[in-house]
Design an enzyme around this catalytic site. Structure first.
Site, PDB file in Angstrom:
ATOM      1  N   ARG A  49      16.416  15.427  15.117  1.00  0.00           N
ATOM      2  CA  ARG A  49      17.464  15.482  14.176  1.00  0.00           C
ATOM      3  C   ARG A  49      18.728  14.708  14.612  1.00  0.00           C
ATOM      4  NH1 ARG A  49      17.791  22.237  14.595  1.00  0.00           N
ATOM      5  NH2 ARG A  49      15.717  22.615  13.471  1.00  0.00           N
ATOM      6  N   ASP A  51      22.527  13.089  14.393  1.00  0.00           N
ATOM      7  CA  ASP A  51      23.570  13.761  14.097  1.00  0.00           C
ATOM      8  C   ASP A  51      24.221  12.943  13.054  1.00  0.00           C
ATOM      9  OD1 ASP A  51      23.375  15.619  15.953  1.00  0.00           O
ATOM     10  OD2 ASP A  51      24.549  14.386  17.533  1.00  0.00           O
ATOM     11  N   ARG A 196      24.228   9.863  23.919  1.00  0.00           N
ATOM     12  CA  ARG A 196      25.808   9.807  23.676  1.00  0.00           C
ATOM     13  C   ARG A 196      26.684  10.004  24.928  1.00  0.00           C
ATOM     14  NH1 ARG A 196      27.352  12.573  18.234  1.00  0.00           N
ATOM     15  NH2 ARG A 196      29.415  11.608  18.736  1.00  0.00           N
TER      16      ARG A 196
END
Length: 243
Positions: A49, A51, A196
């Site tokens: 998934r 973002d 990230r």
């Protein structure tokens, strides 16, 4: 039959991969493209998934369909029904027990930084702009401490409900060409926002706000607030899924 596919997308205008009630997502667009090919709704499953605002070059997915169309032809058919910022790169007939998420052995992500005093008109959608000069050598030194099997609790966004925060990172590479810095991260699995946060931490090392050795201490300390910022989403691309 089970059809597997590789999809690339510019995630700028999407609220991530997974379907949501009030936002447009990549999964939604692919499922809408399949509607005209099937009597009922087809659920598309992705390897991961991404973002909101995150991109993909090698996202893998699959769906089951009762059709006489050869699996390899779905690439052409879907691309005529998808927006231009979502492109199916390949489709093929997979074994019935293939699962794009659970069959995956690992993933590679690339985080891109535009490192110049000015921002980029051409790369702004795909990079995080950092105007300060970054120390690449120190970032490379810090990256070495991330490789291996560790408890990455400090690199996990708050609110995650995973059973364990232990993950294995096989590679972290930092390189620069002209104004572009690429942070490549490969591993068997990742926590929510983990890549990230790794990028954000290495950026702080590059700015001399943290030392390379502190990255080792951050991992050992397992405290999120000690790690760096969560780097902007547009710099991240899911590059490849390994099977």
């Amino acid at each position: 039959m089970r059809v597997a596919f590789i999809v690339e997308y510019d995630g700028t205008d999407y609220a991530g991969w997974q379907i949501q009630k009030n936002d447009v997502t990549v999964q939604q667009k692919i499922e809408e493209a399949l509607l005209s090919l099937n009597k009922g709704h087809i659920t598309v499953t992705g390897a991961g998934r991404t973002d909101s605002g995150v991109h993909a070059k090698g996202q893998c997915g699959h769906f089951d369909i009762d059709s006489d169309i050869p699996a390899e032809k779905f690439m052409f058919i879907l691309n005529t029904r998808l927006p231009k910022d979502i492109r199916i790169r390949r489709t093929w007939q997979a074994e019935n027990d293939f699962h794009s998420r659970f069959s995956a052995k690992g993933k590679r992500y690339i985080y891109r930084i535009f490192n110049a005093p000015y921002s980029s008109a051409l790369m702004g959608r795909f990079t995080m702009h950092v105007p300060e000069n970054l120390d690449i050598e120190k970032m490379q030194q810090a990256a070495e401490y991330i490789v291996g099997t560790h408890d990455f609790k400090a690199f996990c966004a708050q609110g995650s409900s995973v059973k364990t925060t232990v993950r294995t990172v096989n590679k972290v590479q930092v390189k620069k060409e002209d104004e572009i810095i690429e942070i490549t991260v490969e591993g068997t699995g990742f926590l929510y926002n983990m890549v990230r946060i790794i990028a954000g931490t290495l950026i702080e090392v590059g700015k001399n706000k943290k030392t390379p050795l502190q990255v080792k201490e951050i991992i050992e300390g397992k405290t999120r607030k000690e790690a760096g910022m969560t780097a902007d989403p547009q710099g991240l691309t899911m590059d490849e899924v390994f099977y």
